[in-house]
Design a protein around this motif. Structure first.
Motif, PDB file in Angstrom:
ATOM      1  N   UNK A  40       7.350  -0.903 -33.166  1.00 51.27           N
ATOM      2  CA  UNK A  40       8.747  -1.031 -33.610  1.00 51.27           C
ATOM      3  C   UNK A  40       8.858  -1.631 -35.010  1.00 51.27           C
ATOM      4  N   UNK A  41       7.736  -2.052 -35.581  1.00 50.62           N
ATOM      5  CA  UNK A  41       7.760  -2.662 -36.907  1.00 50.62           C
ATOM      6  C   UNK A  41       8.197  -1.639 -37.953  1.00 50.62           C
ATOM      7  N   UNK A  42       9.058  -2.075 -38.860  1.00 52.03           N
ATOM      8  CA  UNK A  42       9.589  -1.168 -39.875  1.00 52.03           C
ATOM      9  C   UNK A  42       8.854  -1.312 -41.199  1.00 52.03           C
ATOM     10  N   UNK A  43       8.621  -0.161 -41.840  1.00 53.62           N
ATOM     11  CA  UNK A  43       8.016  -0.095 -43.172  1.00 53.62           C
ATOM     12  C   UNK A  43       8.814   0.886 -44.020  1.00 53.62           C
ATOM     13  N   UNK A  44       8.421   1.019 -45.267  1.00 53.36           N
ATOM     14  CA  UNK A  44       8.997   2.014 -46.166  1.00 53.36           C
ATOM     15  C   UNK A  44       7.901   2.989 -46.549  1.00 53.36           C
ATOM     16  N   UNK A  45       8.146   4.286 -46.362  1.00 57.46           N
ATOM     17  CA  UNK A  45       7.100   5.246 -46.683  1.00 57.46           C
ATOM     18  C   UNK A  45       7.100   5.616 -48.161  1.00 57.46           C
ATOM     19  N   UNK A  46       6.187   6.500 -48.540  1.00 52.74           N
ATOM     20  CA  UNK A  46       6.009   6.864 -49.941  1.00 52.74           C
ATOM     21  C   UNK A  46       7.211   7.622 -50.522  1.00 52.74           C
ATOM     22  N   UNK A  64      -6.038   4.296 -39.415  1.00 53.27           N
ATOM     23  CA  UNK A  64      -5.251   3.306 -40.159  1.00 53.27           C
ATOM     24  C   UNK A  64      -6.130   2.553 -41.153  1.00 53.27           C
ATOM     25  N   UNK A  65      -5.672   2.511 -42.394  1.00 56.00           N
ATOM     26  CA  UNK A  65      -6.420   1.828 -43.457  1.00 56.00           C
ATOM     27  C   UNK A  65      -5.577   0.690 -44.022  1.00 56.00           C
ATOM     28  N   UNK A  66      -5.940  -0.579 -43.754  1.00 60.76           N
ATOM     29  CA  UNK A  66      -5.241  -1.700 -44.398  1.00 60.76           C
ATOM     30  C   UNK A  66      -5.812  -1.912 -45.803  1.00 60.76           C
ATOM     31  N   UNK A  67      -5.014  -1.630 -46.805  1.00 58.80           N
ATOM     32  CA  UNK A  67      -5.434  -1.716 -48.203  1.00 58.80           C
ATOM     33  C   UNK A  67      -4.248  -2.253 -49.003  1.00 58.80           C
ATOM     34  N   UNK A  68      -4.432  -2.390 -50.320  1.00 58.19           N
ATOM     35  CA  UNK A  68      -3.253  -2.580 -51.159  1.00 58.19           C
ATOM     36  C   UNK A  68      -3.425  -1.744 -52.409  1.00 58.19           C
ATOM     37  N   UNK A  69      -2.308  -1.197 -52.890  1.00 57.39           N
ATOM     38  CA  UNK A  69      -2.354  -0.101 -53.835  1.00 57.39           C
ATOM     39  C   UNK A  69      -2.662  -0.530 -55.260  1.00 57.39           C
ATOM     40  N   UNK A  70      -2.482  -1.795 -55.585  1.00 59.78           N
ATOM     41  CA  UNK A  70      -2.800  -2.278 -56.925  1.00 59.78           C
ATOM     42  C   UNK A  70      -4.200  -2.875 -56.996  1.00 59.78           C
ATOM     43  N   UNK A  71      -4.956  -2.742 -55.918  1.00 62.97           N
ATOM     44  CA  UNK A  71      -6.311  -3.291 -55.854  1.00 62.97           C
ATOM     45  C   UNK A  71      -7.174  -2.677 -56.962  1.00 62.97           C
ATOM     46  N   UNK A  72      -7.879  -3.495 -57.728  1.00 64.03           N
ATOM     47  CA  UNK A  72      -8.636  -2.968 -58.862  1.00 64.03           C
ATOM     48  C   UNK A  72      -9.967  -2.317 -58.496  1.00 64.03           C
ATOM     49  N   UNK A  73     -10.442  -2.509 -57.253  1.00 60.62           N
ATOM     50  CA  UNK A  73     -11.786  -2.004 -56.977  1.00 60.62           C
ATOM     51  C   UNK A  73     -11.997  -1.608 -55.515  1.00 60.62           C
ATOM     52  N   UNK A 101      -1.991   4.557 -44.285  1.00 63.42           N
ATOM     53  CA  UNK A 101      -2.422   3.414 -45.096  1.00 63.42           C
ATOM     54  C   UNK A 101      -1.265   2.427 -45.158  1.00 63.42           C
ATOM     55  N   UNK A 102      -1.551   1.158 -44.884  1.00 62.63           N
ATOM     56  CA  UNK A 102      -0.535   0.119 -44.945  1.00 62.63           C
ATOM     57  C   UNK A 102      -0.945  -0.898 -45.998  1.00 62.63           C
ATOM     58  N   UNK A 137       4.634   0.706 -47.405  1.00 63.23           N
ATOM     59  CA  UNK A 137       4.801  -0.658 -47.912  1.00 63.23           C
ATOM     60  C   UNK A 137       5.755  -1.382 -46.964  1.00 63.23           C
ATOM     61  N   UNK A 138       5.743  -2.723 -47.030  1.00 65.12           N
ATOM     62  CA  UNK A 138       6.608  -3.447 -46.109  1.00 65.12           C
ATOM     63  C   UNK A 138       6.837  -4.881 -46.502  1.00 65.12           C
ATOM     64  N   UNK A 139       7.631  -5.540 -45.712  1.00 64.16           N
ATOM     65  CA  UNK A 139       7.938  -6.955 -45.923  1.00 64.16           C
ATOM     66  C   UNK A 139       6.768  -7.803 -45.457  1.00 64.16           C
ATOM     67  N   UNK A 140       6.700  -9.074 -45.898  1.00 66.57           N
ATOM     68  CA  UNK A 140       5.626  -9.954 -45.410  1.00 66.57           C
ATOM     69  C   UNK A 140       5.595 -10.052 -43.888  1.00 66.57           C
ATOM     70  N   UNK A 141       6.777 -10.042 -43.252  1.00 65.43           N
ATOM     71  CA  UNK A 141       6.834 -10.162 -41.798  1.00 65.43           C
ATOM     72  C   UNK A 141       6.249  -8.921 -41.113  1.00 65.43           C
TER      73      UNK A 141
END
Length: 269
Positions: A40-46, A64-73, A101-102, A137-141
């Motif tokens: 039920x957790x809400x996110x925002x898609x691309x 499912x891939x937990x990553x972050x999009x500004x990651x340099x490497x 990907x989240x 992408x999503x909120x910290x919660x």
């Protein structure tokens, strides 16, 4: 930065390393096999749409891939390794499973999510399109709810302005339960395929894949599939019995035919 990347890779490949620097302590992946992620957790898609995580579940397993999009490497290595591992498979994103990907960086935006989705979907196949590839992408919660369910621990480092995290992906069942963890930045096609087939409750894949699941066993410590010696021995024993049974049947039929010919010959005499 390269030093921390090397340490993170070592932790990903070999598990918790001794005498980790303070910056990396507490970072890692605690396996929570069969744990339920909060659908039920809400996110925002691309595309800028608010979506429930459960929208990607129900019918197919989810990679499912937990990553972050500004990651340099490191995150780029994870996603590139995923694409390389998926290319040889007969199973296809969107048809047989979904890729989700989240980003665990609340500062990532729809624009960065869309750029990453387009880049990796087209890298996978220039003809297949973007179906089955979802970057959220999503909120910290919302992020915390999912990462805690996965056992994924990371930390923001103010000095380097990056997140420290371990590399790995998760395979989830259509019901949203964690089925498998695959570690590192390179994912073998065999491991990806077997984990997806297993997570789908054998609803995707072929009879050959089901046989391979009998012969290979998932090792939670390494996040890989290895030959299951006991199953191989059992399979060899069954095959041996089948061969012996077939041979004995053929011998019995041949002897029976010879006995009949002898009786017919004596009758004519």
């Amino acid at each position: 930065m390269r030093f921390f990347f090397a340490i993170a890779c070592a932790v990903s490949l070999y598990g918790a390393a001794p005498k980790l620097p303070p910056e990396l302590q507490g970072i890692g992946i605690d396996q929570k096999l069969d744990a339920q992620v909060p659908l039920d957790t809400e996110f925002v898609n691309q595309d800028g749409q608010t979506v429930r995580l459960g929208a990607y579940f129900g019918q197919k397993p989810v990679l499912l891939a937990p990553v972050y999009y500004r990651c340099p490497m490191l995150c780029s290595q994870i996603l590139s390794g995923l694409v390389a591992g998926l290319r040889p498979l007969s199973l296809k994103p969107g048809r047989d499973f979904n890729v989700v990907a989240i980003s665990f960086d609340p500062q990532d935006t729809t624009a960065t999510a869309r750029a990453k989705r387009d880049n990796y979907a087209h890298s996978y196949s220039s003809k297949a399109g973007v179906r089955g590839w979802n970057f959220l992408t999503g909120s910290p919660e919302s992020i915390r709810a999912v990462t805690e369910a996965l056992g994924f621990h990371y930390r923001w480092d103010e000095k380097s302005k990056t997140f420290f995290h371990q590399s790995g992906i998760m395979i989830l069942t259509p019901e949203g339960k964690v089925a498998r963890y695959l570690y590192g930045v390179e994912y073998q096609p065999k491991d990806l395929k077997l984990s997806l087939v297993e997570a789908s409750h054998n609803k995707i894949g072929s009879l050959t894949d089901e046989v391979l699941l009998f012969c290979y066993h998932y090792d939670p410590a390494t996040g890989k599939y290895g030959a299951a010696v006991i199953n191989l021995l059992r399979g060899s024993a069954v095959l041996t019995l089948l061969v012996l049974g077939t041979a004995l049947t053929l011998m019995w039929r041949r002897n029976l035919a010879e006995d009949r010919r002898m009786l017919e010959g004596e009758t004519r005499t």
